[in-house]
Each structure stands twice: as structure tokens, then as C-alpha cells.
Motif scaffolding. Structure first.
Motif, PDB file in Angstrom:
ATOM      1  N   SER A 218      -0.547  10.039 -33.299  1.00  0.00           N
ATOM      2  CA  SER A 218      -1.737  10.441 -32.530  1.00  0.00           C
ATOM      3  C   SER A 218      -2.981   9.666 -32.960  1.00  0.00           C
ATOM      4  O   SER A 218      -3.957   9.595 -32.214  1.00  0.00           O
ATOM      5  N   LEU A 219      -2.939   9.095 -34.157  1.00  0.00           N
ATOM      6  CA  LEU A 219      -4.070   8.278 -34.621  1.00  0.00           C
ATOM      7  C   LEU A 219      -4.300   7.071 -33.711  1.00  0.00           C
ATOM      8  O   LEU A 219      -5.405   6.536 -33.656  1.00  0.00           O
ATOM      9  N   ALA A 220      -3.248   6.659 -32.984  1.00  0.00           N
ATOM     10  CA  ALA A 220      -3.410   5.552 -32.037  1.00  0.00           C
ATOM     11  C   ALA A 220      -4.385   5.930 -30.930  1.00  0.00           C
ATOM     12  O   ALA A 220      -5.227   5.125 -30.516  1.00  0.00           O
ATOM     13  N   ALA A 221      -4.281   7.177 -30.451  1.00  0.00           N
ATOM     14  CA  ALA A 221      -5.211   7.652 -29.418  1.00  0.00           C
ATOM     15  C   ALA A 221      -6.627   7.730 -29.968  1.00  0.00           C
ATOM     16  O   ALA A 221      -7.607   7.360 -29.290  1.00  0.00           O
ATOM     17  N   THR A 222      -6.758   8.207 -31.213  1.00  0.00           N
ATOM     18  CA  THR A 222      -8.077   8.274 -31.851  1.00  0.00           C
ATOM     19  C   THR A 222      -8.673   6.874 -31.990  1.00  0.00           C
ATOM     20  O   THR A 222      -9.868   6.662 -31.740  1.00  0.00           O
ATOM     21  N   ALA A 223      -7.844   5.901 -32.369  1.00  0.00           N
ATOM     22  CA  ALA A 223      -8.304   4.519 -32.516  1.00  0.00           C
ATOM     23  C   ALA A 223      -8.792   3.958 -31.183  1.00  0.00           C
ATOM     24  O   ALA A 223      -9.802   3.244 -31.125  1.00  0.00           O
ATOM     25  N   ILE A 224      -8.075   4.289 -30.109  1.00  0.00           N
ATOM     26  CA  ILE A 224      -8.496   3.833 -28.780  1.00  0.00           C
ATOM     27  C   ILE A 224      -9.844   4.435 -28.416  1.00  0.00           C
ATOM     28  O   ILE A 224     -10.740   3.743 -27.917  1.00  0.00           O
ATOM     29  N   PHE A 225     -10.028   5.727 -28.677  1.00  0.00           N
ATOM     30  CA  PHE A 225     -11.306   6.380 -28.377  1.00  0.00           C
ATOM     31  C   PHE A 225     -12.459   5.687 -29.089  1.00  0.00           C
ATOM     32  O   PHE A 225     -13.503   5.413 -28.493  1.00  0.00           O
ATOM     33  N   PHE A 226     -12.275   5.397 -30.375  1.00  0.00           N
ATOM     34  CA  PHE A 226     -13.364   4.789 -31.131  1.00  0.00           C
ATOM     35  C   PHE A 226     -13.606   3.344 -30.709  1.00  0.00           C
ATOM     36  O   PHE A 226     -14.745   2.879 -30.672  1.00  0.00           O
ATOM     37  N   GLY A 227     -12.532   2.623 -30.402  1.00  0.00           N
ATOM     38  CA  GLY A 227     -12.691   1.273 -29.882  1.00  0.00           C
ATOM     39  C   GLY A 227     -13.413   1.279 -28.549  1.00  0.00           C
ATOM     40  O   GLY A 227     -14.289   0.444 -28.287  1.00  0.00           O
ATOM     41  N   PHE A 228     -13.057   2.233 -27.707  1.00  0.00           N
ATOM     42  CA  PHE A 228     -13.680   2.391 -26.389  1.00  0.00           C
ATOM     43  C   PHE A 228     -15.174   2.714 -26.529  1.00  0.00           C
ATOM     44  O   PHE A 228     -16.009   2.140 -25.825  1.00  0.00           O
ATOM     45  N   GLY A 229     -15.496   3.626 -27.448  1.00  0.00           N
ATOM     46  CA  GLY A 229     -16.889   4.024 -27.637  1.00  0.00           C
ATOM     47  C   GLY A 229     -17.726   2.918 -28.247  1.00  0.00           C
ATOM     48  O   GLY A 229     -18.808   2.584 -27.738  1.00  0.00           O
ATOM     49  N   LEU A 230     -17.240   2.322 -29.337  1.00  0.00           N
ATOM     50  CA  LEU A 230     -17.975   1.241 -29.984  1.00  0.00           C
ATOM     51  C   LEU A 230     -18.067   0.022 -29.073  1.00  0.00           C
ATOM     52  O   LEU A 230     -19.120  -0.638 -29.002  1.00  0.00           O
ATOM     53  N   GLY A 231     -17.002  -0.243 -28.347  1.00  0.00           N
ATOM     54  CA  GLY A 231     -17.002  -1.370 -27.410  1.00  0.00           C
ATOM     55  C   GLY A 231     -18.028  -1.201 -26.306  1.00  0.00           C
ATOM     56  O   GLY A 231     -18.614  -2.185 -25.836  1.00  0.00           O
ATOM     57  N   GLY A 232     -18.278   0.047 -25.897  1.00  0.00           N
ATOM     58  CA  GLY A 232     -19.298   0.294 -24.875  1.00  0.00           C
ATOM     59  C   GLY A 232     -20.667  -0.176 -25.320  1.00  0.00           C
ATOM     60  O   GLY A 232     -21.452  -0.714 -24.528  1.00  0.00           O
ATOM     61  N   VAL A 233     -20.965   0.015 -26.605  1.00  0.00           N
ATOM     62  CA  VAL A 233     -22.252  -0.427 -27.164  1.00  0.00           C
ATOM     63  C   VAL A 233     -22.284  -1.954 -27.261  1.00  0.00           C
ATOM     64  O   VAL A 233     -23.256  -2.603 -26.843  1.00  0.00           O
ATOM     65  N   ILE A 234     -21.211  -2.550 -27.806  1.00  0.00           N
ATOM     66  CA  ILE A 234     -21.163  -4.002 -27.988  1.00  0.00           C
ATOM     67  C   ILE A 234     -21.178  -4.718 -26.634  1.00  0.00           C
ATOM     68  O   ILE A 234     -21.970  -5.645 -26.409  1.00  0.00           O
ATOM     69  N   MET A 235     -20.299  -4.290 -25.727  1.00  0.00           N
ATOM     70  CA  MET A 235     -20.239  -4.913 -24.402  1.00  0.00           C
ATOM     71  C   MET A 235     -21.510  -4.645 -23.608  1.00  0.00           C
ATOM     72  O   MET A 235     -21.933  -5.470 -22.786  1.00  0.00           O
TER      73      MET A 235
ATOM     74  N   ALA B  68      -3.835   0.005 -35.448  1.00  0.00           N
ATOM     75  CA  ALA B  68      -4.939  -0.953 -35.561  1.00  0.00           C
ATOM     76  C   ALA B  68      -5.154  -1.698 -34.242  1.00  0.00           C
ATOM     77  O   ALA B  68      -6.297  -1.905 -33.806  1.00  0.00           O
ATOM     78  N   ILE B  69      -4.064  -2.069 -33.593  1.00  0.00           N
ATOM     79  CA  ILE B  69      -4.152  -2.784 -32.318  1.00  0.00           C
ATOM     80  C   ILE B  69      -4.685  -1.864 -31.223  1.00  0.00           C
ATOM     81  O   ILE B  69      -5.339  -2.318 -30.271  1.00  0.00           O
ATOM     82  N   SER B  70      -4.428  -0.564 -31.350  1.00  0.00           N
ATOM     83  CA  SER B  70      -4.947   0.402 -30.371  1.00  0.00           C
ATOM     84  C   SER B  70      -6.476   0.399 -30.347  1.00  0.00           C
ATOM     85  O   SER B  70      -7.093   0.584 -29.294  1.00  0.00           O
ATOM     86  N   PHE B  71      -7.098   0.184 -31.519  1.00  0.00           N
ATOM     87  CA  PHE B  71      -8.562   0.055 -31.567  1.00  0.00           C
ATOM     88  C   PHE B  71      -9.002  -1.125 -30.711  1.00  0.00           C
ATOM     89  O   PHE B  71      -9.970  -1.026 -29.934  1.00  0.00           O
ATOM     90  N   LEU B  72      -8.291  -2.240 -30.809  1.00  0.00           N
ATOM     91  CA  LEU B  72      -8.583  -3.437 -30.016  1.00  0.00           C
ATOM     92  C   LEU B  72      -8.393  -3.158 -28.523  1.00  0.00           C
ATOM     93  O   LEU B  72      -9.143  -3.645 -27.672  1.00  0.00           O
ATOM     94  N   MET B  73      -7.387  -2.337 -28.218  1.00  0.00           N
ATOM     95  CA  MET B  73      -7.108  -1.943 -26.831  1.00  0.00           C
ATOM     96  C   MET B  73      -8.293  -1.169 -26.238  1.00  0.00           C
ATOM     97  O   MET B  73      -8.728  -1.420 -25.108  1.00  0.00           O
ATOM     98  N   GLY B  74      -8.810  -0.222 -27.018  1.00  0.00           N
ATOM     99  CA  GLY B  74      -9.976   0.538 -26.575  1.00  0.00           C
ATOM    100  C   GLY B  74     -11.189  -0.345 -26.414  1.00  0.00           C
ATOM    101  O   GLY B  74     -11.974  -0.191 -25.457  1.00  0.00           O
ATOM    102  N   LEU B  75     -11.353  -1.303 -27.328  1.00  0.00           N
ATOM    103  CA  LEU B  75     -12.456  -2.260 -27.259  1.00  0.00           C
ATOM    104  C   LEU B  75     -12.362  -3.071 -25.962  1.00  0.00           C
ATOM    105  O   LEU B  75     -13.370  -3.304 -25.276  1.00  0.00           O
ATOM    106  N   GLY B  76     -11.146  -3.483 -25.618  1.00  0.00           N
ATOM    107  CA  GLY B  76     -10.943  -4.254 -24.401  1.00  0.00           C
ATOM    108  C   GLY B  76     -11.230  -3.467 -23.136  1.00  0.00           C
ATOM    109  O   GLY B  76     -11.790  -3.993 -22.170  1.00  0.00           O
ATOM    110  N   ALA B  77     -10.875  -2.187 -23.138  1.00  0.00           N
ATOM    111  CA  ALA B  77     -11.082  -1.344 -21.948  1.00  0.00           C
ATOM    112  C   ALA B  77     -12.542  -0.917 -21.782  1.00  0.00           C
ATOM    113  O   ALA B  77     -12.947  -0.489 -20.702  1.00  0.00           O
ATOM    114  N   SER B  78     -13.329  -1.055 -22.839  1.00  0.00           N
ATOM    115  CA  SER B  78     -14.680  -0.464 -22.859  1.00  0.00           C
ATOM    116  C   SER B  78     -15.625  -1.004 -21.799  1.00  0.00           C
ATOM    117  O   SER B  78     -16.465  -0.274 -21.278  1.00  0.00           O
TER     118      SER B  78
END
Length: 409
Positions: A59-76, A114-124
């Protein structure tokens, strides 16, 4: 050639035919790219089995995606404000495609997480930055435009999970991830080139013709951003309770997880209706009024969860919850555009959406902790209701400041 299709920024007309064409392409990009938010939920059981992991670990993969998605929203969002949505989306496409290839090649669970974080970053880039960008294209129909783009996330949640499930069952989760990388890379690149053609060269990152802010709360942008972040965290802690735990809740009540999954789908379907409907309300009454309506209604639905546990009532309340909460998150993007300059809108929207992701993550976790401590979800629903009240207080304060500003005028 019509002026609506001129590539020069000074000839672009908000609410024009060109604006609507941009919006159609934007929501298609969002519907494809938001796969990053949904695929992991589908493949979690098979990934868990392959790596012989616990449910909590995978389930940590889903958490990683959420954080990547959120942080990516700021960066993007920052990239969008500086150089435009086209370069930001190009980076997003590259990250998303690469992450799905790497996920398919992962040989250990920690790599997949770890890659799930990158996935969230990409979707952001398909959410907060795209909502902010669409808000520049409209003035009369800004609220509707923002909520239509935001619906791309829910549209993705409707058609991607069955496709990912079919691919996983037929060809395995690794091959499915490779296929998603190719499909997203090709489709999103084509759509992005179309969007660039419609927007033109310099116009793609020139916000000089974007409508100016129309609400003055007599607050600095930093102060208002902080208040909106606190409000966003509060409402999303409340929002996460049914969304994260409805399946488990139905299992505890003896109805089985399948009933809970149906209720979750019902929330999503009504959430799309809610998002589009809230756009009409925002265009008529403004983002803050729309947020207040959604927040109060969400509190009512949470209150009902405390007292009704029969199967028909849970279906009804879940439908109500979806109908009430779908327009809440896009309302923050609308409020940012109503109160802040266009040249920093994507960054500010990204920050507030990141706060909402933190709220969702914390709310899902703390509800589980409360259940472990009490052996019941009653206290967890009550906790969500209390956070919801905090959100209402903040929004009410902003509404009162808005009224005070309008009285002298």
C-alpha cells in the motif's frame, strides 16, 4: 483565418471557440495521463503476491503516488508559470512513460514503491497545473472550465481500471505497465502537439491577456495560500474517510467488500456529475460560495454515515457523498484565480492541491488508527466530521471578508 485561431496572444479571446477547443484537448490529456493515479490500485494484489509482501507494505506504493502527485503539482505548476503548460506537460509525459517502463522492470518491492513516486510526479501536470492553465482561457465560464478539466481525473478512474485489470489478467502486470507507457507516451504527445498548435508559439506561455483577479480579500497571497492549504487539508481528511475505508467498512458490517467497491464506484460516478455541476455554481456565485456549499453538504453526508448502516442507506449516502464532494477540490483552483495574479496561479494551485493530498493521505491513515484503537468506524466518521467543521469555519471567514470588501464598493 479567423482571429480566434491566431497564434498571437494579443488576439486570443477568453471564452472563444479557440478556448473551448483548448479545453477539449486538455481534458483528453487529463483523462489519459491520470492513469498514474489509478493503475496501482488494480495491480496491488498481484504485485503483493509476486513479492510476497504484506498488504500494508504494498500500500506504500499508493502513498508514494499521492506524494509524487502532490509535490509534482507544485513543481509542474512553477514550470507552467515560468515557461508554459506545453513544456511542463512534455516533462510530465516523459516521466510518466519512463516510470511505467521502470515499474515493469522492478525486481523488488522497494523499487516498485520508489518508482510509484515518479509515476505520481508524471501524472501531476494533468491536474493542478492544467486546471490553472484552463482558468486563463475563460472569464465568463471559468468555473465550468476548471471543473471540466478536473473531471479528467475521474474519467480516467472510470475507464482505466477495467483496462488495466484486463491487461493484468491476460498478459501480466509487467507487460501491462509497458503497454501503458507506450499508449500514454504516444497519445499524450499527439494531444500535446495539437494543443500547442491551437495555442500557438508565444501564446502558449503568455498570460498577459488572462483575466485579472476579481475578488479582493485584503489578504496577502501568502496568507491566503496558507489559509486555503489548512482548509484543503481539513476537508480532505474528512473526504478520505469514506473513500479509503468504505470497502473495509462494508466488510465489517457483514456486507462483503464487493458491496463496498460498488459504493466507491457510485461515489466516483456522482463525483463527475458534482464536478461539472459545481462549475455552473461557481460561474454564478463564485468559488468561495461553491466551496461552502460543497463543504456543508459533505458534512451532512458524513453525519448520516454515523447513524445509518443498512445496505440501501449506505448506497444512498455514498451516492450523496459523491454528489456533494466532487466539486470541492476544483473550487480551490477557482478561488486562487479569483483572488491571485495569473502569472503565479499554477504554482499557488499546485501548493493548495498538494495540501489536499496531504489531507487525503493523513485522513486515510488516521481513520485506520482510530479504528484500531476503538474497534469501530464511528469515531473515525466523527473525526472526519470535526475536520469538516474546521474547513467550514475558514471558508466562512473568507466569505465574510469578501462581503466586507464588497460593501464599500
Amino acid at each position: 483565418m479567423s482571429s480566434h485561431f491566431s497564434p498571437t496572444a494579443d488576439r486570443f479571446v477568453p471564452d472563444s471557440r479557440q478556448a473551448w477547443l483548448r479545453l477539449v484537448v486538455a481534458v483528453l490529456i487529463a483523462a489519459v495521463g491520470a492513469v498514474g493515479m489509478w493503475s496501482v490500485v488494480v495491480v496491488m494484489p498481484v504485485v503483493q503476491a509476486e513479492f510476497a509482501a504484506t498488504r500494508g507494505a504494498v500500500s506504500l506504493a499508493a502513498t508514494a503516488i499521492f506524494f509524487g502527485f502532490g509535490l509534482g503539482g507544485v513543481i509542474m505548476g512553477k514550470i507552467t508559470d515560468r515557461v508554459g503548460i506545453i513544456p511542463a506537460m512534455a516533462i510530465s509525459i516523459a516521466l510518466l512513460s519512463a516510470s511505467y517502463v521502470l515499474a515493469g522492470l522492478s525486481t523488488a518491492l522497494w523499487q516498485f514503491i520508489a518508482i510509484s513516486f515518479l509515476m505520481g510526479l508524471g501524472a501531476s501536470a494533468t491536474f493542478a497545473p492544467l486546471m490553472a492553465e484552463a482558468s486563463h482561457w475563460f472569464e465568463r465560464y471559468r468555473g465550468l472550465a476548471v471543473t471540466i478539466v478536473a473531471s479528467g481525473n475521474y474519467i480516467a478512474g472510470t475507464f482505466w481500471p477495467p483496462l488495466v485489470n484486463w491487461g493484468t489478467q491476460a498478459h501480466g502486470w509487467r507487460a501491462t505497465h509497458f503497454a501503458i507507457a507506450v499508449v500514454c507516451g504516444v497519445l499524450m504527445t499527439i494531444l500535446l502537439l495539437v494543443l500547442r498548435q491551437i495555442m500557438g508559439g508565444a501564446a502558449a506561455h503568455d498570460h498577459s491577456n488572462a483575466p485579472a483577479p476579481r475578488v479582493d480579500l485584503n489578504l496577502s497571497t501568502n496568507t491566503l495560500t496558507v489559509l486555503l492549504c489548512i482548509a484543503s487539508i481539513a476537508c480532505c481528511v474528512a473526504m478520505s474517510m469514506p473513500q479509503v475505508h468504505i470497502v473495509s467498512y462494508c466488510g465489517d458490517l457483514g456486507y462483503g467488500p464487493a458491496r463496498g467497491a460498488e459504493m466507491l464506484s457510485l461515489m466516483m460516478a456522482f463525483g463527475i456529475v458534482s464536478r461539472i455541476g459545481s462549475g455552473f455554481i461557481a460561474d454564478r456565485f463564485g468559488g468561495m460560495v461553491t466551496l461552502m456549499i460543497g463543504s456543508v453538504a459533505q458534512a451532512v453526508a458524513l453525519f448520516f454515515y454515523l447513524f445509518f448502516t443498512s445496505l440501501p442507506s449506505l448506497y444512498l449516502i455514498s451516492a450523496m457523498f459523491g454528489l456533494f464532494q466532487g466539486g470541492i477540490v476544483p473550487s480551490y483552483a477557482i478561488i486562487v484565480r479569483e483572488t491571485m495574479p495569473a502569472n503565479e496561479a499554477a504554482t499557488r494551485v499546485g501548493i493548495v492541491i498538494f495540501a489536499s493530498v496531504i489531507g487525503m493521505s493523513f485522513g486515510g491513515w488516521v481513520s485506520g488508527v482510530i479504528f484500531d484503537l476503538t474497534g469501530s468506524y464511528a469515531a473515525a466518521f466523527a473525526n472526519g466530521f470535526a475536520w469538516n467543521l474546521l474547513n467550514i469555519v475558514i471558508v466562512l471567514m473568507l466569505l465574510m471578508r469578501k462581503r466586507q470588501q464588497l460593501v464599500p464598493a
